[in-house]
Scaffold this active site. Structure first.
Site, PDB file in Angstrom:
ATOM      1  N   LEU A   1       0.755  -1.242  -0.054  1.00 57.23           N
ATOM      2  CA  LEU A   1       0.015  -0.282   0.024  1.00 57.23           C
ATOM      3  C   LEU A   1       0.942   1.111  -0.183  1.00 57.23           C
ATOM      4  O   LEU A   1       1.986   1.542   0.484  1.00 57.23           O
ATOM      5  CB  LEU A   1      -0.977   0.223   0.926  1.00 57.23           C
ATOM      6  N   ASP A   2       0.394   2.258  -0.226  1.00 63.62           N
ATOM      7  CA  ASP A   2       1.235   3.648  -0.441  1.00 63.62           C
ATOM      8  C   ASP A   2       1.578   3.983   0.502  1.00 63.62           C
ATOM      9  O   ASP A   2       0.582   3.631   1.518  1.00 63.62           O
ATOM     10  CB  ASP A   2       0.607   4.737  -2.205  1.00 63.62           C
TER      11      ASP A   2
END
Length: 300
Positions: free
Chosen positions: A138-139
């Site tokens: 995930l960012d």
């Protein structure tokens, strides 16, 4: 058939049920061990057949027991004392809830106090010795569900042949503007931009497919349920920005920062198969407070 022991994350125990096969075939085909790991196991004599060391071309018979001692591993990161919410755990993996604004693993700009550092602390508390291996990603400013492998075997099985993209992933997103259709699919290739950070829709890029459904229409915005058929970097952010509906709070792709200070994106559910479990595992994560507050603020 998988068998268990007291510390199953350290070893694999398999009872062969069926016709005779070579030990190598059972390891590769039935136990799903990668060629790379197989080489290490052979080199370090970490495979036992009925408690005895055997050659990989030796025959395995019905009801024979194979035990694999997984290689010992040294952790790469310093521990950071921070509690992490664990959604699910079994012998091979831990599923955690990532907070927004938290970097996943150390970088030059963020050398410590990352999620990986906090997981080292969690692993130590649980008596788990090994590296931190993320199965999905995930960012930094995206919140939600992350899978962490406890051993090299789990990581190799779950990331081999793009198996991680066969997972049922659902994201919750809030985008600018009103999306007319109640559901749809965006099928547009994505390419890394020249700046090295952003991605763009470009005919020379890799194919990227995003499905969405409208969950709620808001004031000047739309709440969406989004699922991915492919897993390109920034895929959801790039696709909706290109369509003229950037995620709220996504400054990089033109989203308004007025009501939320990070992209309004949360990995809310994940369905996957764990290496030694027969049934599909489905985990869910509640929306964090900032996205809940955003939805409430924009509700008509």
């Amino acid at each position: 058939m998988w068998l268990r022991n007291m510390q199953s994350y350290k070893s694999l125990i398999w009872q062969h049920n069926g016709d005779e096969k070579t030990l190598k075939k059972v390891l590769l085909e039935d136990m799903n061990i990668s060629v790379r790991l197989l080489y290490t196991l052979k080199k370090e004599n970490r495979v036992l057949l009925n408690e005895k060391t055997k050659k990989f071309h030796d025959i395995v018979n019905n009801q024979d027991i194979i035990k694999v001692e997984l290689p010992k591993e040294k952790n790469d990161y310093e521990a950071f004392e921070k509690e992490i919410k664990i959604i699910y755990e079994n012998d091979d993996l831990i599923v955690v809830e990532k907070e927004p604004y938290m970097v996943v693993h150390p970088t030059k700009g963020h050398p410590d106090k990352t999620l990986a550092n906090a997981l080292v602390y969690t692993f130590h508390k649980k008596g788990i010795l090994g590296k931190i291996r993320f199965v999905n990603r995930l960012d930094r400013d995206t919140s939600g569900i992350l899978i962490v492998a406890k051993n090299s075997y789990c990581h190799s099985v779950m990331t081999k042949d793009d198996k991680m993209w066969e997972m049922d992933k659902t994201y919750t997103a809030v985008v600018e503007g009103e999306i007319g259709d109640s559901e749809g699919t965006i099928d547009m290739p994505i390419l890394k931009d020249e700046d090295g950070i952003k991605r763009i829709v470009h005919e020379d890029g890799q194919r990227a497919i995003t499905h969405y459904k409208v969950a709620k229409r808001l004031k000047g915005a739309t709440l969406l349920e989004v699922s991915l058929e492919t897993g390109r970097t920034h895929q959801i952010r790039v696709h909706f920005s290109h369509m003229g509906h950037p995620l709220l709070g996504d400054e990089l792709y033109g989203g308004s920062m007025k009501d939320i200070k990070r992209q309004a994106l949360h990995c809310s559910s994940l369905g996957f198969y764990s290496p030694r479990e027969s049934e599909k595992i489905i985990v869910r994560s509640e929306l964090p407070h900032d996205i809940k507050n955003l939805i409430e603020t924009l509700s008509v």
